[in-house]
Write a protein that holds these residues in place. Structure first.
Motif, short mmCIF file in Angstrom:
data_model
loop_
_atom_site.label_atom_id
_atom_site.label_comp_id
_atom_site.label_asym_id
_atom_site.label_seq_id
_atom_site.Cartn_x
_atom_site.Cartn_y
_atom_site.Cartn_z
N VAL A 40 0.84 -1.21 0.00
CA VAL A 40 0.00 0.00 0.00
C VAL A 40 0.87 1.25 0.00
CG1 VAL A 40 -1.77 1.29 1.26
CG2 VAL A 40 -1.95 -1.21 1.08
N LEU A 41 1.94 1.26 0.79
CA LEU A 41 2.84 2.42 0.81
C LEU A 41 3.41 2.69 -0.58
CD1 LEU A 41 4.91 2.13 4.11
CD2 LEU A 41 3.50 4.06 3.41
N ALA A 42 3.74 1.65 -1.29
CA ALA A 42 4.33 1.81 -2.63
C ALA A 42 3.34 2.45 -3.60
CB ALA A 42 4.79 0.47 -3.16
N MET A 43 2.06 2.31 -3.34
CA MET A 43 1.03 2.85 -4.24
C MET A 43 0.60 4.28 -3.87
SD MET A 43 -1.42 -0.45 -4.96
CE MET A 43 -2.00 -0.52 -3.27
N LEU A 44 1.06 4.78 -2.73
CA LEU A 44 0.64 6.12 -2.31
C LEU A 44 1.20 7.18 -3.25
CD1 LEU A 44 1.10 6.07 1.58
CD2 LEU A 44 -0.97 5.57 0.25
N ASN A 45 0.38 8.17 -3.56
CA ASN A 45 0.89 9.31 -4.31
C ASN A 45 1.51 10.30 -3.33
OD1 ASN A 45 -1.19 11.04 -3.28
ND2 ASN A 45 -2.59 10.28 -4.84
N TRP A 46 2.10 11.36 -3.85
CA TRP A 46 2.82 12.29 -2.98
C TRP A 46 1.86 13.01 -2.02
CZ3 TRP A 46 7.18 12.27 -0.89
CH2 TRP A 46 7.64 13.38 -0.18
N VAL A 47 0.65 13.28 -2.42
CA VAL A 47 -0.33 13.92 -1.52
C VAL A 47 -0.56 13.03 -0.30
CG1 VAL A 47 -2.74 14.68 -1.32
CG2 VAL A 47 -1.41 15.26 -3.36
N ASP A 48 -0.67 11.72 -0.52
CA ASP A 48 -0.85 10.78 0.59
C ASP A 48 0.37 10.75 1.50
OD1 ASP A 48 -3.37 9.88 -0.45
OD2 ASP A 48 -2.29 8.56 -1.84
N VAL A 49 1.55 10.74 0.92
CA VAL A 49 2.78 10.76 1.71
C VAL A 49 2.85 12.06 2.51
CG1 VAL A 49 5.32 10.80 1.60
CG2 VAL A 49 4.02 9.21 0.15
N HIS A 50 2.52 13.16 1.87
CA HIS A 50 2.55 14.46 2.54
C HIS A 50 1.58 14.46 3.74
CE1 HIS A 50 2.67 18.88 2.85
NE2 HIS A 50 3.86 18.72 2.31
N GLU A 51 0.43 13.83 3.58
CA GLU A 51 -0.53 13.71 4.68
C GLU A 51 0.11 12.96 5.85
OE1 GLU A 51 -5.10 12.18 5.39
OE2 GLU A 51 -3.89 11.15 3.86
N ALA A 52 0.82 11.90 5.56
CA ALA A 52 1.50 11.14 6.61
C ALA A 52 2.59 11.98 7.28
CB ALA A 52 2.11 9.87 6.03
N LEU A 53 3.32 12.75 6.50
CA LEU A 53 4.40 13.58 7.05
C LEU A 53 3.88 14.64 8.02
CD1 LEU A 53 6.55 14.21 3.85
CD2 LEU A 53 6.99 12.58 5.69
N ALA A 54 2.69 15.15 7.73
CA ALA A 54 2.12 16.22 8.55
C ALA A 54 1.91 15.79 10.00
CB ALA A 54 0.81 16.70 7.94
N ALA A 55 1.83 14.49 10.25
CA ALA A 55 1.61 14.00 11.62
C ALA A 55 2.91 13.85 12.40
CB ALA A 55 0.88 12.66 11.57
N HIS A 56 4.05 13.98 11.73
CA HIS A 56 5.33 13.78 12.39
C HIS A 56 5.87 15.10 12.93
CE1 HIS A 56 6.23 9.56 11.39
NE2 HIS A 56 5.39 9.80 10.39
N PRO A 57 6.31 15.11 14.19
CA PRO A 57 6.93 16.33 14.72
C PRO A 57 8.32 16.51 14.12
CG PRO A 57 7.13 14.56 16.31
CD PRO A 57 6.30 14.03 15.17
N ARG A 58 8.79 17.73 14.16
CA ARG A 58 10.17 17.99 13.72
C ARG A 58 11.13 17.21 14.60
NH1 ARG A 58 7.94 23.33 13.51
NH2 ARG A 58 7.93 24.06 11.36
N ILE A 59 12.23 16.80 14.03
CA ILE A 59 13.26 16.16 14.83
C ILE A 59 13.75 17.20 15.85
CG2 ILE A 59 15.59 15.19 14.79
CD1 ILE A 59 13.50 13.29 13.64
N GLY A 60 13.72 16.79 17.10
CA GLY A 60 14.09 17.69 18.20
C GLY A 60 12.89 18.27 18.92
N ASP A 61 11.72 18.26 18.29
CA ASP A 61 10.48 18.70 18.93
C ASP A 61 9.78 17.46 19.47
OD1 ASP A 61 11.08 21.22 18.08
OD2 ASP A 61 9.47 21.35 16.58
N ARG A 62 9.84 17.25 20.74
CA ARG A 62 9.30 16.04 21.34
C ARG A 62 7.79 16.16 21.51
NH1 ARG A 62 12.47 11.99 22.85
NH2 ARG A 62 11.69 11.89 24.96
N SER A 63 7.06 15.15 21.03
CA SER A 63 5.60 15.12 21.16
C SER A 63 5.23 15.08 22.63
CB SER A 63 5.03 13.89 20.46
OG SER A 63 5.24 13.95 19.09
N LYS A 64 4.20 15.82 22.99
CA LYS A 64 3.80 15.90 24.38
C LYS A 64 2.50 15.14 24.66
CE LYS A 64 6.09 20.35 25.12
NZ LYS A 64 7.32 19.81 24.66
N GLY A 65 1.82 14.65 23.64
CA GLY A 65 0.54 13.99 23.81
C GLY A 65 0.63 12.68 24.58
N ALA A 66 -0.52 12.23 25.06
CA ALA A 66 -0.60 10.97 25.80
C ALA A 66 -1.01 9.81 24.90
CB ALA A 66 -1.59 11.11 26.95
#
Length: 157
Positions: A40-66
């Motif tokens: 499924v990952l191999a079939m994702l277009n760039w818009v889908d990948v970009h959607e996944a990236l949006a959920a990742h914090p910057r390296i060095g910015d530690r997520s605070k959620g539970a």
């Protein structure tokens, strides 16, 4: 046989198209789940990948959620928890340069890497042409998703 919910899967990869493509059939083992995810990952277009990236914090910015995804992110970025302030500042600056150049967050499979290693990888990748960087990002996303799916598999056993 194990069936995983769409919500559980979204903690592994925030692309709705990926989660929809992986959710559904019960999986007999982790290998079957990872194989389906890779397909499924191999079939994702760039818009889908970009959607996944949006959920990742910057390296060095530690997520605070539970939530599960935030906890996994903190574990994955453990190498930044004890980093020197000057390394964290360089990461901040380089993250911004990366985002300015490529239009999305810098993604690296951070598990087991020090802050210095992640910074060196970031600085090296700043020299990539956008097409190459998209391939690298897709590969890094795949590594992260596979690690998270393994964690999810263990948690839901």
């Amino acid at each position: 046989m194990r069936e995983l919910s769409r919500d559980d899967l979204l903690a592994c990869c925030a692309s709705a198209r990926w989660a929809d493509g992986v959710a559904g059939p019960p999986y007999s083992d982790l290998t079957a789940l990872l194989d389906r995810s890779d397909s499924v990952l191999a079939m994702l277009n760039w818009v889908d990948v970009h959607e996944a990236l949006a959920a990742h914090p910057r390296i060095g910015d530690r997520s605070k959620g539970a939530d599960r995804e935030s906890a996994w992110s903190r574990d994955e970025q453990a190498g930044t928890a004890t980093a020197e302030q000057d390394i964290l500042e360089e990461l901040r600056k380089s993250n911004q340069a990366y985002e300015d150049r490529f239009g999305h967050v810098y993604l690296v499979c951070a598990t087991g890497k020090s802050a210095g290693e992640m910074l060196a990888i970031l600085e090296d990748r700043l020299g990539n042409v956008p097409e190459k960087e998209r391939m690298v990002v897709r590969d890094e996303l795949g590594k992260i998703v596979r690690l998270r799916l393994a964690k999810l598999w263990e948690e839901t056993a």
